[in-house]
Design an enzyme around this catalytic site. Structure first.
Site, PDB file in Angstrom:
ATOM      1  N   ASP A 137      -5.710   1.646  -3.973  1.00 36.01           N
ATOM      2  CA  ASP A 137      -7.351   1.656  -2.680  1.00 36.01           C
ATOM      3  C   ASP A 137      -7.855   2.823  -2.450  1.00 36.01           C
ATOM      4  OD1 ASP A 137      -5.692   1.165  -0.681  1.00 36.01           O
ATOM      5  OD2 ASP A 137      -5.775  -0.170   0.086  1.00 36.01           O
ATOM      6  N   ASP A 152      -1.218   1.101  -3.757  1.00 34.54           N
ATOM      7  CA  ASP A 152      -1.823   0.114  -4.744  1.00 34.54           C
ATOM      8  C   ASP A 152      -3.588   1.023  -4.968  1.00 34.54           C
ATOM      9  OD1 ASP A 152      -3.234   0.470  -1.981  1.00 34.54           O
ATOM     10  OD2 ASP A 152      -3.092  -1.864  -1.798  1.00 34.54           O
ATOM     11  N   ASP A 178      -2.626   6.201  -3.555  1.00 37.99           N
ATOM     12  CA  ASP A 178      -1.300   5.502  -2.671  1.00 37.99           C
ATOM     13  C   ASP A 178      -0.701   4.668  -3.911  1.00 37.99           C
ATOM     14  OD1 ASP A 178      -3.262   3.720  -2.385  1.00 37.99           O
ATOM     15  OD2 ASP A 178      -2.545   3.096  -0.715  1.00 37.99           O
ATOM     16  N   SER A 180       0.787  -1.284  -0.223  1.00 40.10           N
ATOM     17  CA  SER A 180      -0.219   0.171   0.035  1.00 40.10           C
ATOM     18  C   SER A 180       0.446   1.556   0.250  1.00 40.10           C
ATOM     19  CB  SER A 180      -0.828   0.023   1.302  1.00 40.10           C
ATOM     20  OG  SER A 180      -2.174   0.485   1.042  1.00 40.10           O
TER      21      SER A 180
END
Length: 445
Positions: A243, A241, A239, A99
């Protein structure tokens, strides 16, 4: 051994404490616990870290060793893995990403066949499996061994889904994007352009070591500068990833996750889409969010930190909107986890359909001054038993009274204790946070 699973999967230094051997066993566990009949398939996606190839190979090998097929999605956002687990009728999904953490970290998180993160009790069963000696004789052989396949249109499927979550197009909007050298580099830019927006994008490439490095949602100065350099309607930053997403308005001022939720909640209530007139947030959300929502007849339900706990509460109550100040926003009509692209499109659609600048929309909520300090510690587990830290917190709460609050918690993913203080005046928040952090550092550092 401490619990492997934190608030968002298993994380550590790649090839250090997060080894290929552990990744293999997690892949095998995914095959065993998600595809329990020893067949079926598991989707696997990664972000752009250098260690992703190594860990993906190990996870895929583990899935196949457990008897399931691995469907390799390539570099793709975490919410895309959650979506594609269901869309491709797989038995679950595995994301290899840390992340927002630096490039030397990596992580592995699991989704079920419906795209939801696993409950604690299933993670506990998986941990028992991981620490046990592997029963080699129980592994499938011959035709029962799984195979690995590439899904060539994985990103396109996800982009198409995200586009379908809004009505109309984004023609006439100009949007700045910071992809953080991460997984959103293709998907977000493509979705916005396919909807007709003009896009100014940065940090869409990656060398495997630059993910989140001085950019993305943890370094909003980059997107603010980009917005000021161009005439745009607003900017967004992901960020690693993707999400999560945070925004800046047309002047470069930050619009955080609480403000995005406030904007969306009021808009959804007007449309009759905010089930029960409720919003789910975490204990880290700003006091200003509760005040603003109360003024609009919206109830804020609080959970502990972690979008998985927000989602659990949303599923239990039927809430259609929830999220975190950090930018994990869940629109349950469209996603089963925090989704940076879906959130960005929802926000853009509100700006477009109301013909209202983001700088005006964000005034729906007044942020109370909030200070968050991350204190590195040797053993964060000692936090709960430290009398001196408890005394420092009690003194801070006495000083603030009803005009602020204190939250001190151990990070779920890093060796840190997070000290958060809100107060009516910024100076008081800074002083109180610094005092508590000093005690934490002296006692646990």
């Amino acid at each position: 051994m401490g619990r492997l699973f934190g608030t968002d999967g298993v994380r550590g230094i790649a090839n250090g404490d997060l080894t290929p051997e552990l990744a293999f066993r997690i892949g095998e566990a995914a095959s065993r616990f998600l595809a329990k009949k020893g067949s079926g398939s598991i989707v696997v996606g990664t972000d752009t870290r250098r260690s992703a190839d190594m860990l993906e190979a190990a996870v895929v090998a583990g899935i196949c060793a457990g008897g399931a097929d691995a469907l390799r999605l390539g570099v793709i956002p975490t919410p895309a893995v959650a979506y594609l687990a269901k869309n491709l009728e797989a038995d679950g999904g595995v994301v290899i990403s840390a992340s927002h953490n630096p490039a030397e970290y990596n992580g592995i998180k699991l989704f079920d066949r419906d795209g939801f993160k696993l409950p604690d009790e299933i993670e506990d069963e998986i941990e028992e499996f991981l620490v046990a000696e592997p029963a080699l004789s129980a592994r499938p052989t011959g035709a029962r061994v799984g195979r690995a396949y590439v899904v060539p249109d994985a990103a396109e499927r996800y982009v198409s889904h995200a586009i379908d979550t809004i009505e109309g197009d984004l023609v006439g909007l100009t949007i700045a994007v910071d992809c953080g050298h991460g997984a959103a580099s293709f998907t977000t830019v493509k979705a916005l352009r396919d909807l007709g927006a003009t896009v100014h994008a940065v940090n869409c490439d990656s060398n495997g070591l630059d993910i989140n490095d001085g950019c993305g949602s943890t370094h909003l100065e980059v997107i603010s500068e980009l917005v000021r350099a161009h005439e745009v309607d607003f900017g967004i930053a992901h960020d690693g990833d993707a999400d999560r997403v945070l925004a800046v308005d047309e002047s470069g001022a930050v619009v955080d996750g609480d403000q995005i939720m406030a904007i969306a909640a009021v808009h959804m209530k007007r449309q009759g889409r905010l089930h029960g007139d409720m919003l789910v947030a975490t204990v880290m959300s700003n006091l200003g969010l509760e005040v603003a929502m109360r003024e609009h007849g919206i109830t804020v339900l609080k959970t502990k930190v972690g979008d998985r706990y927000v989602i659990d509460q949303m599923r239990a109550t039927g809430a259609t909107l929830g999220g975190e100040q950090s930018g994990h926003i869940i629109f349950m009509e469209h996603a089963t986890t925090g989704d940076g692209l879906v959130t960005a499109l929802q926000l853009a659609s509100i700006v477009r359909s109301t013909d209202t600048p983001l700088s005006e929309l964000r005034t729906v909520m007044r942020r109370y001054p909030q200070v968050l300090l991350n204190v590195p510690v040797e053993d964060k587990a000692l936090l709960s038993s430290s009398a001196k830290v408890h005394d420092a917190i009690a003194e801070a709460e006495r000083r603030l009274g009803e005009h602020g609050r204190v939250l001190v918690r151990a990070s779920g993913t890093e060796p840190l204790v997070r000290v958060m203080v809100e107060a009516a005046e910024e100076q008081a928040a800074n002083e109180i946070a610094a005092a508590i952090a000093a005690v934490v550092r002296a006692e646990l550092g």
